[in-house]
Design a protein around this motif. Structure first.
Motif, PDB file in Angstrom:
ATOM      1  N   GLU A 282      32.004  43.263  53.225  1.00 23.60           N
ATOM      2  CA  GLU A 282      32.071  42.766  51.598  1.00 23.60           C
ATOM      3  C   GLU A 282      33.214  43.222  51.247  1.00 23.60           C
ATOM      4  O   GLU A 282      33.421  44.597  51.052  1.00 23.60           O
ATOM      5  N   LEU A 283      34.158  42.606  50.416  1.00 25.12           N
ATOM      6  CA  LEU A 283      35.291  43.222  49.709  1.00 25.12           C
ATOM      7  C   LEU A 283      35.019  43.496  48.470  1.00 25.12           C
ATOM      8  O   LEU A 283      34.093  43.093  47.666  1.00 25.12           O
ATOM      9  N   LYS A 284      35.513  44.600  47.457  1.00 24.65           N
ATOM     10  CA  LYS A 284      35.324  44.897  46.340  1.00 24.65           C
ATOM     11  C   LYS A 284      35.719  43.749  45.391  1.00 24.65           C
ATOM     12  O   LYS A 284      35.171  43.608  44.275  1.00 24.65           O
ATOM     13  N   GLN A 285      36.996  43.094  45.779  1.00 24.48           N
ATOM     14  CA  GLN A 285      37.326  41.903  44.754  1.00 24.48           C
ATOM     15  C   GLN A 285      36.207  40.638  44.862  1.00 24.48           C
ATOM     16  O   GLN A 285      35.834  40.356  45.886  1.00 24.48           O
ATOM     17  N   THR A 286      36.058  40.160  43.720  1.00 26.12           N
ATOM     18  CA  THR A 286      35.149  39.277  43.791  1.00 26.12           C
ATOM     19  C   THR A 286      35.789  38.043  42.893  1.00 26.12           C
ATOM     20  O   THR A 286      36.597  38.308  42.251  1.00 26.12           O
ATOM     21  N   TYR A 287      35.238  36.907  43.048  1.00 29.60           N
ATOM     22  CA  TYR A 287      35.478  35.702  42.197  1.00 29.60           C
ATOM     23  C   TYR A 287      34.328  35.416  41.317  1.00 29.60           C
ATOM     24  O   TYR A 287      33.364  36.003  41.230  1.00 29.60           O
ATOM     25  N   ARG A 288      34.583  34.641  39.883  1.00 32.13           N
ATOM     26  CA  ARG A 288      33.858  34.409  39.145  1.00 32.13           C
ATOM     27  C   ARG A 288      33.709  32.743  38.980  1.00 32.13           C
ATOM     28  O   ARG A 288      34.844  32.266  38.401  1.00 32.13           O
ATOM     29  N   ALA A 289      32.553  31.931  39.473  1.00 28.40           N
ATOM     30  CA  ALA A 289      32.595  30.730  39.276  1.00 28.40           C
ATOM     31  C   ALA A 289      32.156  30.396  37.794  1.00 28.40           C
ATOM     32  O   ALA A 289      31.233  31.144  37.334  1.00 28.40           O
ATOM     33  N   ASP A 290      32.603  29.302  37.192  1.00 22.78           N
ATOM     34  CA  ASP A 290      32.090  28.837  35.782  1.00 22.78           C
ATOM     35  C   ASP A 290      30.762  28.554  35.817  1.00 22.78           C
ATOM     36  O   ASP A 290      29.851  29.012  35.108  1.00 22.78           O
TER      37      ASP A 290
END
Length: 123
Positions: free
Chosen positions: A60-68
């Protein structure tokens, strides 16, 4: 048969209603807020600004995305308010699908003056 066609139809109906009421010209955040209200009115299950975890090689990466939005637990919804969709918008949805393992994403553009633009992306 189209993957998750009933759910897609319900989500798109809500988005079209928002567009028909507001038209084009507002910021994306306005459409997002209005769409949340419309989803709730129609009983469409959703999570707003859902954090999406990204995995690489089992880590699991620290970077995430945020979906609307994530609707029905696994349909990723991305909103735009631009004059026309381009490949970077499409790539964003594709990357969300690839990163999460979700199979369906729908990209909506409320900024197009000729009507609501939308594209289904199946991964």
């Amino acid at each position: 048969m189209i993957y998750r066609s009933k759910e897609s139809y319900n989500i798109t109906g809500a988005a079209m209603h928002v567009y028909n009421v507001l038209g084009s010209g507002f910021l994306e955040a306005v459409y997002q807020e209005a769409l949340a209200i419309e989803f709730a009115k129609r009983g469409i299950p959703f999570e707003r600004e859902k954090e999406l975890k990204v995995f690489y090689d089992g880590h699991e990466l620290k970077q995430t995305y945020r979906a609307d939005f994530v609707c029905y637990g696994d349909i990723i919804i991305e909103l735009k308010a631009v004059s026309e969709l381009n490949d970077s918008h499409r790539s964003q949805v594709y990357n969300y699908l690839k990163a999460t393992g979700s199979k369906l994403g729908i990209l909506y553009n409320f900024g197009h003056s000729g009507g609501l633009e939308y594209e289904r992306k199946v991964f």
